[in-house]
Design an enzyme around this catalytic site. Structure first.
Site, mmCIF file in Angstrom:
data_model
loop_
_atom_site.group_PDB
_atom_site.id
_atom_site.type_symbol
_atom_site.label_atom_id
_atom_site.label_comp_id
_atom_site.label_asym_id
_atom_site.label_seq_id
_atom_site.Cartn_x
_atom_site.Cartn_y
_atom_site.Cartn_z
ATOM 1 N N SER A 163 0.823 -1.209 0.000
ATOM 2 C CA SER A 163 0.000 0.000 0.000
ATOM 3 C C SER A 163 0.852 1.250 0.000
ATOM 4 O O SER A 163 1.940 1.278 0.562
ATOM 5 C CB SER A 163 -0.905 0.038 1.233
ATOM 6 O OG SER A 163 -1.633 1.253 1.241
ATOM 7 N N LYS A 176 -4.379 -6.773 3.451
ATOM 8 C CA LYS A 176 -4.382 -5.618 2.536
ATOM 9 C C LYS A 176 -5.820 -5.290 2.111
ATOM 10 O O LYS A 176 -6.202 -4.120 2.002
ATOM 11 C CB LYS A 176 -3.515 -5.896 1.299
ATOM 12 C CG LYS A 176 -3.576 -4.805 0.213
ATOM 13 C CD LYS A 176 -3.169 -3.447 0.739
ATOM 14 C CE LYS A 176 -2.957 -2.359 -0.291
ATOM 15 N NZ LYS A 176 -3.916 -2.100 -1.312
ATOM 16 N N HIS A 182 -7.343 -3.468 4.907
ATOM 17 C CA HIS A 182 -6.779 -2.115 4.865
ATOM 18 C C HIS A 182 -7.587 -1.254 3.895
ATOM 19 O O HIS A 182 -7.968 -0.125 4.201
ATOM 20 C CB HIS A 182 -5.303 -2.178 4.434
ATOM 21 C CG HIS A 182 -4.734 -0.858 3.985
ATOM 22 N ND1 HIS A 182 -5.013 -0.320 2.749
ATOM 23 C CD2 HIS A 182 -3.940 0.044 4.615
ATOM 24 C CE1 HIS A 182 -4.394 0.856 2.641
ATOM 25 N NE2 HIS A 182 -3.744 1.097 3.757
ATOM 26 N N GLU A 188 -9.831 1.971 4.404
ATOM 27 C CA GLU A 188 -9.541 3.140 3.554
ATOM 28 C C GLU A 188 -10.847 3.711 2.973
ATOM 29 O O GLU A 188 -11.080 4.930 3.017
ATOM 30 C CB GLU A 188 -8.579 2.696 2.437
ATOM 31 C CG GLU A 188 -8.358 3.663 1.292
ATOM 32 C CD GLU A 188 -7.490 3.017 0.185
ATOM 33 O OE1 GLU A 188 -6.402 2.493 0.499
ATOM 34 O OE2 GLU A 188 -7.906 3.036 -0.996
HETATM 35 C C1 6PG Z 1 -3.228 1.487 -1.509
HETATM 36 C C2 6PG Z 1 -4.489 1.676 -2.288
HETATM 37 C C3 6PG Z 1 -4.358 1.053 -3.643
HETATM 38 C C4 6PG Z 1 -5.404 1.497 -4.641
HETATM 39 C C5 6PG Z 1 -6.807 1.311 -4.152
HETATM 40 C C6 6PG Z 1 -7.784 2.125 -4.934
HETATM 41 O O1 6PG Z 1 -3.326 0.926 -0.436
HETATM 42 O O2 6PG Z 1 -2.176 1.900 -1.986
HETATM 43 O O3 6PG Z 1 -5.529 1.080 -1.600
HETATM 44 O O4 6PG Z 1 -4.300 -0.331 -3.485
HETATM 45 O O5 6PG Z 1 -5.181 2.805 -4.968
HETATM 46 O O6 6PG Z 1 -7.100 -0.050 -4.273
HETATM 47 O O7 6PG Z 1 -8.984 1.486 -4.824
HETATM 48 P P1 6PG Z 1 -10.294 1.918 -5.574
HETATM 49 O O8 6PG Z 1 -9.937 2.172 -7.002
HETATM 50 O O9 6PG Z 1 -11.168 0.735 -5.392
HETATM 51 O O10 6PG Z 1 -10.756 3.150 -4.879
#
Ligand code: 6PG
Length: 480
Positions: free
Chosen positions: A128, A182, A185, A189
């Site tokens: 991430s 993840k 996570h 998020e």
């Molecule tokens: C991270 C983000 C990354 C990605 C998201 C976006 O932890 O760096 O979560 O994995 O930017 O998955 O998710 P969406 O496109 O579903 O909003």
């Protein structure tokens, strides 16, 4: 064989991760991409990295020193399977294949099992931090065997973000544990982002603040207990002015939120395991609702409240929204950790929750000071039934709940949607309730389907003869 590690897939995340690896002492990085132009561009643009470029998969494998270690950074799904097959055919027992994409954890479990049968190690690692994280230090959540982690761990630790002197990486658990964590996570998020968005909407539509003023508010909040990367970047987004129109950037963006699946996966898994991640679910549904323009157009003329809510003391309202945001955020994390506990139990992982909160302090999208308090809570009591009951969080809710309730009331009265705020509050009230109307639901189930119920005052299973004389049958040991 000159390289000690290789990267397959050189889109932005892969390129940045390769550059991050190359910038660390002791690493020589082999790079390979399906279309070789991308490999050539990366190598030409970054001579300082000393990449070992491969134009074919055979060349790539030949360039890796044994035990070979390769990180796959391609689109999750079929693309990942194809690369795994290519590597598995060429790798030997003891080599390590790492999938650094956003794979569905059940795919990782399946892949790990298949690859392990060949003697090769397979590690699904959640990474991430977006593009910048990949380059400067992400938070890394690797699964797979402890044996693979012995070789891989130090390399991952060298490229991970550092929080309070510690690298943001830990061996999460076997097979799919890393990708599972993840996924959670990302669910958190989603909830965090939705809560911040609801706070913005209330400050704007009820409090009457402009995007620039709200940016200032968020910058201020970022100095306190809400300090986090998401609050920080939200202020940046709100401060942005559209060059074409001179209007606030947030006002010219189409209000339909996209998603790539990880939030949906979190909720699907939680539904299957019976974990109420209601805040995360509301965040996913809020994106879905936003993305139905025709339905929204059909509903546009529906009436809202016929009174207007006026806020006399704007600074007090701003503070109330801040407190509501904090309390709701605690609920979102509490639900997320419940999902980790349930997943660990279901899939047989030994996940150290305090350690997970620690590796989320830096590099990742939900990074925040706040996570230290979660580590403290699980360090104090590893079998904590809910984060909400930990002293720090209980005190935080005691302190904020009056404002939290008021904000939910104001949102309802003003006709401004606050699904994550209000569902978090309902979750809190549901959890702490002495009696729930679930008793009535049990009565209904027994009435129409003889689904039986338990009594508060006796062991056993009971059924009332609803269509007969309404007497009760059943007792200890009986089964209906
Ligand atoms: C991270 C983000 C990354 C990605 C998201 C976006 O932890 O760096 O979560 O994995 O930017 O998955 O998710 P969406 O496109 O579903 O909003």
């Amino acid at each position: 064989a000159r390289a000690n590690i290789g990267v397959v897939g050189l889109a932005v995340m892969g390129s940045n991760l390769a550059r991050n690896l190359a910038s660390r002492a002791g690493n020589t990085v082999a790079v390979f991409n399906r279309s070789p132009e991308r490999t050539r561009t990366l190598v030409a643009e970054h001579p300082e990295a000393g990449f070992v470029a491969a134009e074919t998969i055979d060349e790539f494998v030949a360039s890796l020193a044994k035990p070979r270690t390769a990180i796959i950074m391609v689109q999750a799904g079929a693309g990942t399977d194809a690369v795994i097959d290519q590597l598995t055919e060429r790798f030997e027992s003891g080599d390590i294949i790492v999938d650094g994409g956003n794979a569905l954890f059940t795919d990782t479990i399946r892949r790990e099992k298949a690859v392990r049968e060949t003697g090769i190690n397979f590690v699904g690692a959640g990474i991430s931090g977006g593009e910048e994280g990949a380059l400067l230090g992400p938070s890394i959540m690797p699964g797979g065997s402890a044996e693979a982690y012995e070789t891989l761990g130090p390399i991952l630790a060298s490229i991970a973000a550092v929080a309070e002197g510690e690298p943001c990486v830990t061996h999460v658990g076997t097979d799919g544990a890393g990708h599972f964590v993840k996924m959670i996570h990302n669910g958190i998020e989603y909830a965090d982002m939705q809560l911040i968005a609801e706070a913005y909407d209330l400050l704007h539509r009820v409090g009457g603040l402009t995007p620039t003023e709200i940016a200032e508010v968020f910058t201020e909040w970022n100095r306190g207990e809400l300090e986090s990367y998401l609050i920080e970047i939200t202020a940046e987004v709100l401060r942005q002015v559209d060059a074409k129109t001179g209007r606030p950037f947030v006002d010219i963006v189409l209000d339909q939120a996209g998603s790539k699946g990880t939030g949906v996966w979190t909720v699907q898994n939680a539904l299957a395991l019976g974990v109420p991640v209601s805040g995360i679910a509301e965040a996913v549904f809020a994106r879905s609702l936003s993305s139905h323009p025709e339905q929204r157009a059909a509903a546009r003329e529906l009436p809202g409240p016929n009174t207007t809510v006026t806020i006399d003391d704007v600074p007090a309202f701003v503070e109330a929204v801040r407190q509501a945001l904090y309390a709701s955020k605690i609920v979102a994390y509490s639900q997320g950790f419940d999902a980790i506990v349930a997943g660990a139990k279901e899939y047989g992982w030994n996940i150290d929750k305090g350690e997970i909160a620690k590796i989320w302090r830096g590099g990742c999208i939900i990074r925040a000071q706040f996570l230290n308090r979660i580590t403290d809570a699980y360090r104090a009591d590893d079998s904590l039934m809910t984060l909400l009951a930990a002293p720090y969080f209980r005190d935080a809710v005691i302190r904020t709940q009056a404002a939290w309730r008021r904000v939910v009331v104001v949102a309802a009265e003003a006709g401004v949607p606050a699904p994550a705020f209000s569902s978090s509050l309902s979750y809190y009230d549901g959890l702490r309730a002495e009696r729930l109307p679930a008793a009535l639901v049990q009565g209904q189930r027994d009435f129409f389907g003889a689904h039986t119920y338990k009594r508060v005052d006796a062991e056993g299973t009971f059924h009332t003869l609803w269509s007969g004389d309404r007497s009760e049958i059943g007792s200890a040991g009986s089964s209906h």
